[in-house]
Design an enzyme around this catalytic site. Structure first.
Site, mmCIF file in Angstrom:
data_model
loop_
_atom_site.group_PDB
_atom_site.id
_atom_site.type_symbol
_atom_site.label_atom_id
_atom_site.label_comp_id
_atom_site.label_asym_id
_atom_site.label_seq_id
_atom_site.Cartn_x
_atom_site.Cartn_y
_atom_site.Cartn_z
ATOM 1 C CG HIS A 138 2.758 3.488 5.209
ATOM 2 N ND1 HIS A 138 3.294 2.415 4.398
ATOM 3 C CD2 HIS A 138 1.393 2.993 5.365
ATOM 4 C CE1 HIS A 138 2.279 1.482 4.461
ATOM 5 N NE2 HIS A 138 1.093 1.732 4.796
ATOM 6 C CG ASP A 215 2.593 8.559 1.316
ATOM 7 O OD1 ASP A 215 1.575 8.449 0.832
ATOM 8 O OD2 ASP A 215 2.806 7.610 2.050
ATOM 9 C CD GLN A 218 -4.486 6.800 4.710
ATOM 10 O OE1 GLN A 218 -5.990 7.340 4.568
ATOM 11 N NE2 GLN A 218 -4.152 5.859 4.487
ATOM 12 C CE LYS A 241 -3.716 3.250 1.476
ATOM 13 N NZ LYS A 241 -4.028 2.419 2.549
ATOM 14 C CB CYS A 379 2.120 0.097 7.572
ATOM 15 S SG CYS A 379 1.639 -1.779 7.109
HETATM 16 N N1 PLP Z 1 1.268 5.865 2.594
HETATM 17 C C1 PLP Z 1 0.311 5.820 3.242
HETATM 18 C C2 PLP Z 1 0.307 7.164 4.144
HETATM 19 C C3 PLP Z 1 -0.655 4.837 3.620
HETATM 20 O O1 PLP Z 1 -1.418 4.823 4.428
HETATM 21 C C4 PLP Z 1 -0.272 3.585 2.868
HETATM 22 C C5 PLP Z 1 -1.344 2.479 2.887
HETATM 23 O O2 PLP Z 1 -1.824 2.453 4.248
HETATM 24 C C6 PLP Z 1 0.676 3.537 1.916
HETATM 25 C C7 PLP Z 1 1.454 4.524 1.723
HETATM 26 C C8 PLP Z 1 0.673 2.434 1.128
HETATM 27 O O3 PLP Z 1 -0.227 2.326 0.217
HETATM 28 P P1 PLP Z 1 -0.327 1.047 -0.684
HETATM 29 O O4 PLP Z 1 -0.297 -0.240 0.265
HETATM 30 O O5 PLP Z 1 -1.646 1.117 -1.498
HETATM 31 O O6 PLP Z 1 0.866 1.147 -1.621
#
Ligand code: PLP
Length: 421
Positions: A138, A215, A218, A241, A379
């Site tokens: 992401h 990270d 998900q 999430k 993203c």
């Molecule tokens: N990493 C992953 C794999 C994501 O799917 C997302 C959000 O869709 C993020 C990071 C970023 O999350 P946040 O916008 O809640 O900081």
């Protein structure tokens, strides 16, 4: 407040079934109609809905207990401080961290990753060093490292994935070197659904002398995360999430690493003493929590974790895997549709395309049939570049979805194809 014993989903404790109809009643958002038809919500990778338990916990903060935390001597402040710190303890147990000192409240995954980049990164990564990420990250696990590389002269290296959507361990091995200071890797890809084998990758990285950030945005809502078992150095996730509020997230970090890292944001709550000559910092985790935090968010996240805990991640994982298999089978039956990302180990999300139909048109059309999915680059533009597309459509699951949701989704796709092609 624990929900233990007030919420019993399984009559038979050995069954791995979830009573979805009962679960759905806990989520007020799910019973509404959109464009005159019952909502089918398949955009859970973007954000999940909130059970009443979470909404009530937040309401209670503002209706009964509200005050600022950590510094007040009065009853309200003490009461709310206790609840906030109880939430931190719930998160510690949820991740199986050793100590509450290792659980830093942040604004979300993005914030957690930036914290590590600007503290651990600035202190430990310099010119000639390398940071290893994957091609399926992401943007929030790409851009903070690019910024750090610009600031320090370090180099960003990228582990490619194959067309199935898998990373090869041989590529990880080949890219790791004594120059690698950090590996930053997504646990579950939001664009492909791939579950990465973080355990073996962490082991390889550690053998090469690198630290690892995962990270988990998900992952945490779908599978058990055990930071001690995986031996990960940093783990990031977002409250929204995992059925909690927005604006709250978590950074787990091993205590010795967090201890050695300089603070990032300066201000109230993160200090021990301040004089104009010198400031000393608070103990962990407060050293990284400057300013008034998202108090209701933290407590709401604690309630969300109670909720998930009471259903049980084992049950959630088992149920969602069968639902994902059902959705995959149904989509594979649709010969004019192409699934993007066919890794054997997937969780939660399926990206797909219909030749000749723009993903945004598709998303808008089926929205009018009550079906909410995500369209665009998610993203994760490098993932789109890999497949030579500008975007995909993505349907993503939570344990409150059922096979009727998927049937309605497939019907909507059939109608969209007739109308749009
Ligand atoms: N990493 C992953 C794999 C994501 O799917 C997302 C959000 O869709 C993020 C990071 C970023 O999350 P946040 O916008 O809640 O900081």
């Amino acid at each position: 407040m624990s929900t233990a014993n007030i919420y019993k989903i399984m009559d038979d404790p050995n069954s791995l079934d979830i009573d979805v109809e009962r679960v759905r009643r806990d989520f007020p958002m799910l019973s509404q109609r959109v464009h005159g038809v019952p909502l089918v919500y398949l955009d859970n990778a973007a954000s999940t809905h909130k059970p009443t338990l979470v909404i009530d916990a937040i309401r209670r903060v503002y209706e009964q207990d509200y005050s600022n935390i950590h510094r007040g001597v009065h009853e309200l402040s003490q009461r709310l401080t206790m609840q906030y710190e109880e939430a931190r303890e719930k998160i510690r147990v949820f991740l199986n961290a050793r100590s509450r000192a290792e659980i830093v409240f942040t604004y979300g995954t993005t914030d957690s990753i930036n914290l590590v980049a600007q503290t651990f990164g600035r202190a430990n990564i310099g010119k000639g060093d390398e940071i290893l990420i994957s091609e399926m990250e992401h943007h929030s696990n790409i851009v903070p490292w690019q910024l750090l590389c610009e600031q320090t002269g370090a180099t960003l290296k990228v582990i490619p994935f194959n067309d199935q959507g898998n990373l090869a361990m041989s590529d990880v091995e080949a890219l790791l070197s004594e120059r690698t200071k950090l590996v930053a890797l997504v646990h579950v890809s939001n664009a492909l659904g791939t579950i990465n084998p973080i355990g073996p990758i962490i082991k390889l990285a550690h053998d090469a002398g690198a630290k690892v950030l995962v990270d988990g945005a998900q992952a945490v809502a779908h599978m058990k995360t055990d930071v001690q078992k995986s031996d990960v150095d940093f783990y990031a996730f977002s409250g929204h999430k995992v059925f909690g509020p927005t604006g709250i997230g978590v950074l787990y970090g091993k205590e010795d690493l967090l201890e050695a890292m300089p603070p990032w944001r300066g201000g109230g709550d993160m200090i021990r003493t301040v004089t104009f000559e010198k400031t000393t910092y608070a103990d962990l985790p407060y050293k990284f929590e400057a300013g008034t935090p998202n108090i209701a968010g933290g407590i709401g996240l604690g309630a969300a974790i109670d909720y998930v805990h009471d259903i049980g991640l084992k049950h959630i994982n088992h149920y969602e895997n069968s639902l994902l298999a059902y959705m995959t089978r149904q989509l594979l039956n649709v010969e004019w549709l192409k699934i993007i990302g066919n890794a054997p180990c997937k969780s939660g999300a399926i990206s797909f395309m219909i030749e000749g139909v723009h993903h945004n048109d598709l998303g808008q059309y089926i929205d009018h049939l009550g079906v909410a999915i995500r369209t665009g680059h998610h993203c994760a533009q490098p993932v789109m570049q890999h497949y030579g597309v500008t975007g995909t459509a993505r349907a993503s699951l939570a344990f409150y979805n059922n096979t009727q949701d998927i049937d309605r989704f497939i019907e909507a796709l059939e109608k969209a194809k007739k109308f749009l092609l």
